[in-house]
Design a protein around this motif. Structure first.
Motif, mmCIF file in Angstrom:
data_model
loop_
_atom_site.group_PDB
_atom_site.id
_atom_site.type_symbol
_atom_site.label_atom_id
_atom_site.label_comp_id
_atom_site.label_asym_id
_atom_site.label_seq_id
_atom_site.Cartn_x
_atom_site.Cartn_y
_atom_site.Cartn_z
ATOM 1 N N LEU A 41 0.815 -1.206 0.000
ATOM 2 C CA LEU A 41 0.000 0.000 0.000
ATOM 3 C C LEU A 41 0.849 1.255 0.000
ATOM 4 C CD1 LEU A 41 -2.783 1.292 0.219
ATOM 5 C CD2 LEU A 41 -2.594 1.100 2.702
ATOM 6 N N SER A 42 2.005 1.212 0.676
ATOM 7 C CA SER A 42 2.848 2.396 0.729
ATOM 8 C C SER A 42 3.301 2.821 -0.654
ATOM 9 C CB SER A 42 4.071 2.128 1.614
ATOM 10 O OG SER A 42 4.788 1.013 1.118
ATOM 11 N N SER A 45 0.280 4.435 -2.642
ATOM 12 C CA SER A 45 -0.183 5.725 -2.164
ATOM 13 C C SER A 45 0.641 6.884 -2.718
ATOM 14 C CB SER A 45 -0.122 5.753 -0.636
ATOM 15 O OG SER A 45 1.206 5.550 -0.207
ATOM 16 N N HIS A 528 -12.779 2.867 6.869
ATOM 17 C CA HIS A 528 -11.790 2.861 5.793
ATOM 18 C C HIS A 528 -12.422 2.534 4.444
ATOM 19 C CE1 HIS A 528 -8.724 3.185 8.851
ATOM 20 N NE2 HIS A 528 -9.159 2.097 9.446
ATOM 21 N N ASN A 530 -13.348 4.315 1.864
ATOM 22 C CA ASN A 530 -12.744 4.933 0.685
ATOM 23 C C ASN A 530 -11.411 4.286 0.325
ATOM 24 O OD1 ASN A 530 -14.903 6.731 0.520
ATOM 25 N ND2 ASN A 530 -13.867 8.295 1.752
ATOM 26 N N VAL A 531 -10.623 3.987 1.339
ATOM 27 C CA VAL A 531 -9.328 3.347 1.090
ATOM 28 C C VAL A 531 -9.519 1.966 0.493
ATOM 29 C CG1 VAL A 531 -7.216 2.486 2.168
ATOM 30 C CG2 VAL A 531 -8.210 4.651 2.920
ATOM 31 N N GLN A 534 -10.520 2.333 -3.052
ATOM 32 C CA GLN A 534 -9.394 2.779 -3.859
ATOM 33 C C GLN A 534 -8.438 1.629 -4.156
ATOM 34 O OE1 GLN A 534 -7.029 5.749 -1.950
ATOM 35 N NE2 GLN A 534 -5.566 5.930 -3.632
ATOM 36 N N GLN A 535 -8.209 0.786 -3.161
ATOM 37 C CA GLN A 535 -7.312 -0.349 -3.339
ATOM 38 C C GLN A 535 -8.011 -1.568 -3.934
ATOM 39 O OE1 GLN A 535 -4.178 0.208 -2.923
ATOM 40 N NE2 GLN A 535 -4.762 2.270 -2.305
ATOM 41 N N ASN A 619 -5.171 2.409 11.546
ATOM 42 C CA ASN A 619 -4.211 2.692 10.488
ATOM 43 C C ASN A 619 -4.648 2.034 9.186
ATOM 44 O OD1 ASN A 619 -1.792 2.199 8.770
ATOM 45 N ND2 ASN A 619 -0.779 3.364 10.396
ATOM 46 N N PRO A 620 -4.875 2.803 8.125
ATOM 47 C CA PRO A 620 -5.362 2.200 6.874
ATOM 48 C C PRO A 620 -4.380 1.218 6.265
ATOM 49 C CG PRO A 620 -4.796 4.511 6.547
ATOM 50 C CD PRO A 620 -4.760 4.261 8.013
ATOM 51 N N ASP A 621 -3.073 1.494 6.380
ATOM 52 C CA ASP A 621 -2.080 0.555 5.847
ATOM 53 C C ASP A 621 -2.203 -0.800 6.526
ATOM 54 O OD1 ASP A 621 -1.232 2.796 4.513
ATOM 55 O OD2 ASP A 621 0.901 2.386 4.836
ATOM 56 N N VAL A 624 -5.524 -2.636 5.514
ATOM 57 C CA VAL A 624 -5.483 -3.231 4.183
ATOM 58 C C VAL A 624 -4.630 -4.500 4.189
ATOM 59 C CG1 VAL A 624 -4.665 -2.901 1.822
ATOM 60 C CG2 VAL A 624 -5.975 -1.107 2.950
#
Length: 638
Positions: A41-42, A45, A528, A530-531, A534-535, A619-621, A624
């Protein structure tokens, strides 16, 4: 073709290394959902001008996910198999024994309301479990959900508690089976029959049945499940017929409802207290509604057919991942078994209350309470054996129909046998699910190597080691009755009853933790949203009816109601036994396992050096990665 990338961090030693010479298996795009080959994910982003390479067609890597065969089970169970396994585990002896105890304790109104309210609670709990189970039908599901969304050590403790409830339940049902045989052999029983046949031969036969190939075992469960449903319908018909016949003899069964809120004054100070005790008694009857979560690891893929043409359906099958189709297999059983149990128990309690008075001599009573002051045996038939403790058997004897009581008792014996077999099945699959992903390789602590030994299957892909251990753990319990007899009023009988009651407490603890896990999962994916969109993490958008496997009702309000209901049963309803005075038996049966469970959780925290806090879902990371990890486990299991 790109190089094979490293597997997810959860993968144990049995997930073999993938070699260039062995690439004929699964084709997975580097950046598709559900793949363990996804870009971190990092990296995703970054700003758009740093991600031009994402516009290129995804690279395809041929990989072969090759778990060791002795760490896998066969996924051969269809929806009908799962449903009947759950029926056999749920519609057990509690249906025929607990109803009479509730009637004696708090009268006819309680016989209806206790089963109805606990049934609604089980339905609310299963709504939460079903939603997660349809997404992740994985080994050790109930333990994994709590570990991933609440606390890792709590999840381990939940898995152990769930295994305990069905392992000790197996032993307790064998002990109950001897009491049912005593209907024919007498109050003291026959030690040769009890010891040689009931306590030894029958468990060996049940182990042999559970050792069969899962396809054969699933077929046997379908046959016994159908017979059990037929027996239930037949007993319902008998209860109705007896009531109609009683009316012709000059009295009507509904007369017992003239005072619906009577209660055993030796057990409680008022009807409300007695009714709370009944809720605790009724819980035992609903053990098993969540069994589908334990058997999901052997469920086969099943397409969810919609109103489409045959070509569209074939296209849907081809494009839908095999692992997501497995969720469709478990959905029906998970959704409807609690409703079936609620209807069955509530109607049975109602019919029993029409056919026998609450003060009848042979209704089962609380073994630790001296209720002789309320007993009036002047109108009771002398033909009823003194050891009869089932209301339905007593009704059959009083009806005067020749051999009806013997037939009904045969039904009870069959019910007990099928339920014991399913309890052993569940215990073995729970233990296998807990241990199958443990790393038992060199350099690991001895206890992990030992536990991983139970996570292996035989050549038929049956977890035989876990099954034998689950059977042997508490099979010694029934043998205690050779010394003390099958009566629950003896010290041996009380000890066995404490173990049986502890199994139902363990299940309520598991329910509580599952609801808590769902609440945290619900708020996590909502926070989360939206995240995740998105992913493009699949099957996690509750607004997408095509992608989301099952959306439960009235969430999250229903989950909070279920959580409050479970805690109320554990703390308040179980504690009602002590409101008239302290007794060791109800205290131990109600609270001993809670103490043991908390102590086990603390011990796991200390031994693992873990922190005293919930799993971080902010934490979204991390979220995910966690959700991809669960998808990975599902992919590997399927």
């Amino acid at each position: 073709m790109t190089d094979v990338q490293e597997l997810s961090d959860w993968a144990p030693d049995w997930l073999q290394a993938i070699t260039p010479q062995n690439r004929a298996g699964l084709q997975v795009p580097d950046q598709v959902e559900d793949s363990r080959l996804q870009t971190p994910l990092s990296q995703l982003s970054q700003s758009n001008h740093d991600r031009d390479d994402e516009l290129k067609p995804p690279k395809i890597t041929n990989i072969t996910v090759m778990p060791s065969p002795n760490r896998m089970v066969k996924r051969k169970l269809q929806g009908i198999h799962l449903f009947m396994i759950t029926v056999n585990g749920t519609l057990g002896i509690g249906l025929y024994w607990r109803g009479g105890q509730i009637l004696e304790l708090a009268g006819p109104l309680a016989a209806l309301l206790a089963f109805l309210l606990v049934g609604l609670l089980s339905w609310a709990v299963m709504q939460c479990i079903t939603e997660m189970l349809c997404i992740w039908p994985i080994p050790g599901a109930l333990s994994v959900y709590v570990s991933e969304f609440v606390d890792v050590e709590l999840g381990i403790a939940v898995g152990i508690a769930y295994w305990f409830s069905y392992s000790v339940g197996f032993g307790a049902l064998i002990a109950t089976l001897a009491a049912e045989f005593d209907f024919w052999t007498g109050t003291s029983g026959d030690k040769g029959i009890d010891g040689g046949i009931v306590y030894l031969l029958i468990p060996v036969i049940l182990i042999a049945v559970n050792a069969l190939d899962i396809e054969i075992y699933g077929l046997l469960e379908v046959v016994t499940g159908c017979l059990k449903v037929a027996c239930l319908l037949a007993i319902g018909g008998v209860l109705i017929a007896v009531n109609v016949g009683a009316g012709k003899q000059g009295y009507i069964g509904t007369q017992y409802w003239a005072s619906p809120k009577v209660y055993d004054r030796d057990a409680a100070n008022d009807w409300g207290t007695a009714f709370l005790m009944c809720l605790s008694v009724a819980i035992y009857a609903y053990m098993g509604v969540e069994i589908v979560a334990a058997s999901a690891l052997e469920s086969a893929p099943s397409a969810r057919w919609t109103r489409k043409t045959s070509d569209e359906r074939e296209s849907q099958l081809a494009q839908t991942p095999n692992d997501s189709l497995i969720g469709n297999t478990v959905r029906f059983s998970a959704k409807y078994i609690s409703l079936l149990a609620t209807i069955s128990y509530s109607l049975s309690g109602l019919l029993v209350s029409f056919d026998i008075p609450w003060y009848h001599c042979h209704l089962p009573r609380l073994s630790w309470v001296d209720s002789t002051a309320n007993i009036d045996c002047s109108d009771v038939s002398d033909s009823i054996p003194a050891n009869t403790t089932s209301a339905i058997v007593a009704i059959a004897v009083e009806s005067g129909i020749p051999h009806l009581a013997d037939v009904v008792n045969v039904f009870l014996v069959f019910t007990c046998l099928s339920c014991a077999s399913t309890n052993l099945y569940v215990a073995s699959r729970v233990l296998f699910g807990l241990t199958s992903r443990l790393d038992g390789g060199k350099g690991q602590p001895w206890h992990l190597r030992l536990l991983s030994w139970f996570g292996r299957t035989n050549r038929y892909r049956v977890p035989l080691r876990a099954m034998i251990f689950s059977a042997a753990s508490f099979i010694w319990v029934p043998f205690l009755q050779l010394q003390g007899g099958t009566s629950s009023s003896t010290s041996i009988g009380m000890f066995i009853e404490i173990l049986a009651q502890m199994s139902s407490v363990a299940v309520v603890i598991v329910w509580t933790c599952q609801v808590l896990a769902f609440i945290r999962y619900y708020h996590c994916i909502k926070r989360h949203k939206n995240v995740l969109e998105q992913q493009k993490i699949p099957q996690l958008s509750r607004d997408n009816v095509e992608d989301y496997s099952y959306r439960s009702h009235a969430q999250p309000v229903l989950a909070y109601v279920a959580l409050a209901g479970c805690l109320f049963v554990l703390v308040v309803a179980n504690g009602a036994y002590l409101w008239k005075g302290f007794h060791k038996f109800p205290f131990l049966s109600s609270y001993l396992f809670i103490v043991v469970f908390v102590a086990m959780w603390i011990l796991l925290k200390v031994a693992r050096g873990a922190r005293w806090r919930h799993v971080d879902l902010s934490n979204p990371d991390k979220v995910v990665r966690k959700l991809r990890k669960l998808h990975d486990i599902r992919l590997a299991a399927s």
